[in-house]
Each structure stands twice: as structure tokens, then as C-alpha cells.
Scaffold this active site. Structure first.
Site, PDB file in Angstrom:
ATOM      1  N   LEU A 114       0.881  -1.161   0.000  1.00 20.21           N
ATOM      2  CA  LEU A 114       0.000   0.000   0.000  1.00 20.21           C
ATOM      3  C   LEU A 114       0.924   1.218   0.000  1.00 20.21           C
ATOM      4  O   LEU A 114       1.872   1.269   0.792  1.00 20.21           O
ATOM      5  CB  LEU A 114      -0.898   0.024   1.247  1.00 20.21           C
ATOM      6  N   ASP A 115       0.652   2.181  -0.867  1.00 18.50           N
ATOM      7  CA  ASP A 115       1.597   3.291  -0.951  1.00 18.50           C
ATOM      8  C   ASP A 115       1.571   4.139   0.318  1.00 18.50           C
ATOM      9  O   ASP A 115       0.723   3.980   1.192  1.00 18.50           O
ATOM     10  CB  ASP A 115       1.362   4.117  -2.222  1.00 18.50           C
ATOM     11  N   TYR A 116       2.522   5.054   0.395  1.00 16.21           N
ATOM     12  CA  TYR A 116       2.772   5.852   1.596  1.00 16.21           C
ATOM     13  C   TYR A 116       1.517   6.558   2.099  1.00 16.21           C
ATOM     14  O   TYR A 116       1.270   6.646   3.302  1.00 16.21           O
ATOM     15  CB  TYR A 116       3.860   6.878   1.259  1.00 16.21           C
ATOM     16  N   THR A 118      -1.647   5.675   1.458  1.00 15.07           N
ATOM     17  CA  THR A 118      -2.824   4.802   1.513  1.00 15.07           C
ATOM     18  C   THR A 118      -2.841   4.027   2.823  1.00 15.07           C
ATOM     19  O   THR A 118      -1.803   3.544   3.284  1.00 15.07           O
ATOM     20  CB  THR A 118      -2.828   3.820   0.323  1.00 15.07           C
ATOM     21  N   ARG A 212      -5.387   4.878  -7.744  1.00 13.75           N
ATOM     22  CA  ARG A 212      -5.169   6.325  -7.886  1.00 13.75           C
ATOM     23  C   ARG A 212      -5.104   6.723  -9.362  1.00 13.75           C
ATOM     24  O   ARG A 212      -5.691   7.729  -9.785  1.00 13.75           O
ATOM     25  CB  ARG A 212      -3.893   6.742  -7.172  1.00 13.75           C
TER      26      ARG A 212
END
Length: 262
Positions: A114-116, A118, A212
Site C-alpha cells: 500500500l503506498d505511503y 494509503t 489512484r
């Protein structure tokens, strides 16, 4: 004559409460209560002594249900907060998901990323085969996200997401998309929170920052993003951001069956 607890503490193997917790029966504290309440048997005998040692060939039952032991394997559900890196280490010294789980006995790693910015459900495990299959696109494991965007959202944009969106690395597969009216507006600032729409989208691919990019492609940049489901697992809202719990034995079994593991 030495007592039962002293005798058991000298036996080879692992402590029963550790084995049960790692098998996903319950948390360590809950497992200890199960043992003290006489709800656990080993090789047909009820065990009520904490610290009892068991080996891989022992037959363990809890409330009449056999415990499937995954020797040395641990499986957790982490509620990842925003501002944490989904990796084992970060060259910039930022907090990682592994840092959040330093108090567990095993070294575990995230299943996917999960990105930074999220938050939400992240599986953490040292089960390499299960992790590989859950991430591999050939198994098509569903992942559901809750997305906050500035509304109103046009019907055509939702239909485009459902049909698939052309990105620079190819067209995405069709997605399940539901507009969720009446949901809380997240933790966005008062200014950003005006006129928001909340959409839930389910995909089975794993393109980088896919959700996104999909929403950006249809004209609705994501303001906040949270993963709320991964396969049969759903985010337990009783677990605060940054906290985790062991997967239950049944949850581990369902994940393994989902990707063809017995």
C-alpha cells in the site's frame, strides 16, 4: 517429586500457547485463557498448564476442532496507517510496516504494497508460498478499496471504471464499483472534506498505484484511499491504525484454499 509444570517446561518442542497463536486460533492472551479453561487437548488429554511443550506430530484440538499447524508460519492482519512504508526497510529512515510489528517473535513481511499515503488492510506473514500466490495475477484475488474524491461523480465516470481504464501500462480489467452515499467523510481537513463522494472499487490486478491512476484517468483525483478487503478478509474497524491481530485458523485456511493450497 517434580510437578507437572516443571516436567513440561523441560520437554522439547514449542510452548502450546505460541503454537496456537501462530496457527491463528486466537491472540496469545486469548489462547492462554483457552488453555486455563480446559478447552485444549493434546493427544486426547486436556491440557491446563501454561508452558506445556508440543511437537509437530502432536494432535492438538481446541473446542473439539483440530488445529492445523503451519510449522513456524505466522499470519497477521495489519491496519496500515498513512505515512508508513510497506516494506521491510526504508533508506530514508521512515517508519515501515515491519517496524510496527517488532514485538512479535517472527520476522514477517507485507503481502504486496500500500503506498505511503494509503491506509488499510495489509496481510503480514512469513509464509512465502501463500504470499506469492496472493500477489500473482493468475490467481485474480480481489482487493476492495474505499476512495474519497471531490463530487459530484458523473455516472459515465463510474461506468468507465467498471469497463476498464486505459493507463500508460495497458487497460485495466473491469472493476466492481459502488457509490456509497452517507458514509463518513474520512479524516480530511474541513476544507478538503466539502462535497466529497465515497466510492468502493474492487479490482484483482496489482498495477503500481492502480486505483489512484484509474480515478485520475476519469477526472477524479483521489483525496483519500483505504483498502477495506483482501480476498475473504475485511478490515476490522476495531483495530486502530498501526495495530494488528493474528489471522484465525479459519481465515488462514480460506486464504490458502483461495489460491490452491491445502
Amino acid at each position: 517429586m517434580e510437578d507437572e509444570q516443571s516436567r513440561q517446561s523441560r520437554q522439547p518442542g514449542q510452548r502450546l500457547q505460541k503454537v496456537l497463536a501462530q496457527a491463528g486460533v486466537a491472540s496469545r492472551r486469548q489462547v492462554e485463557k483457552l488453555i486455563l479453561d480446559g478447552r485444549v487437548t493434546v493427544n486426547g488429554l486436556t491440557v491446563t498448564v501454561l508452558g506445556t511443550k508440543v511437537c509437530s506430530d502432536d494432535q492438538i484440538w481446541v473446542d473439539g476442532n483440530s488445529v492445523q499447524m503451519f510449522e513456524g508460519l505466522c499470519h497477521y492482519l495489519l491496519n496500515k496507517p498513512v505515512g508508513v512504508i510497506s516494506s521491510a526497510r526504508d533508506p530514508q529512515g521512515r517508519t515501515t510496516v515491519v517496524d510496527l510489528m517488532k514485538d512479535i517473535p517472527a520476522r514477517v513481511y507485507p503481502v504486496g504494497r500500500l503506498d505511503y499515503e494509503t491506509s488499510g488492510l495489509l496481510i503480514m506473514t512469513n509464509d512465502g508460498e501463500l504470499s506469492h500466490r496472493l500477489m500473482h495475477p493468475s490467481f485474480g484475488v480481489d482487493k476492495t478499496y474505499r476512495v474519497w474524491v471531490k463530487g459530484p461523480v458523473e455516472i459515465e465516470a463510474l461506468e468507465q471504471l467498471r469497463r476498464g481504464v486505459v493507463l500508460e501500462d495497458g487497460k485495466t480489467a473491469p472493476a466492481r464499483v459502488v457509490l456509497r452515499s452517507g458514509l463518513a467523510k474520512g479524516n480530511l481537513s474541513k476544507e478538503k472534506g466539502k462535497g466529497l463522494e465515497v466510492i468502493e472499487i474492487t479490482i484483482h490486478e496489482g498495477k503500481n498505484r492502480q486505483v489512484r491512476r484509474m480515478f485520475g484517468a476519469v477526472g477524479y483525483p483521489v483525496l483519500q484511499l483505504e483498502r477495506i478487503a483482501y480476498g475473504p478478509l475485511t478490515l476490522d474497524e476495531r483495530i486502530p491504525a498501526g495495530k494488528y491481530r493474528s489471522l484465525t485458523r479459519e481465515e488462514v485456511k480460506r486464504l490458502r484454499l483461495l489460491v490452491g493450497l491445502n
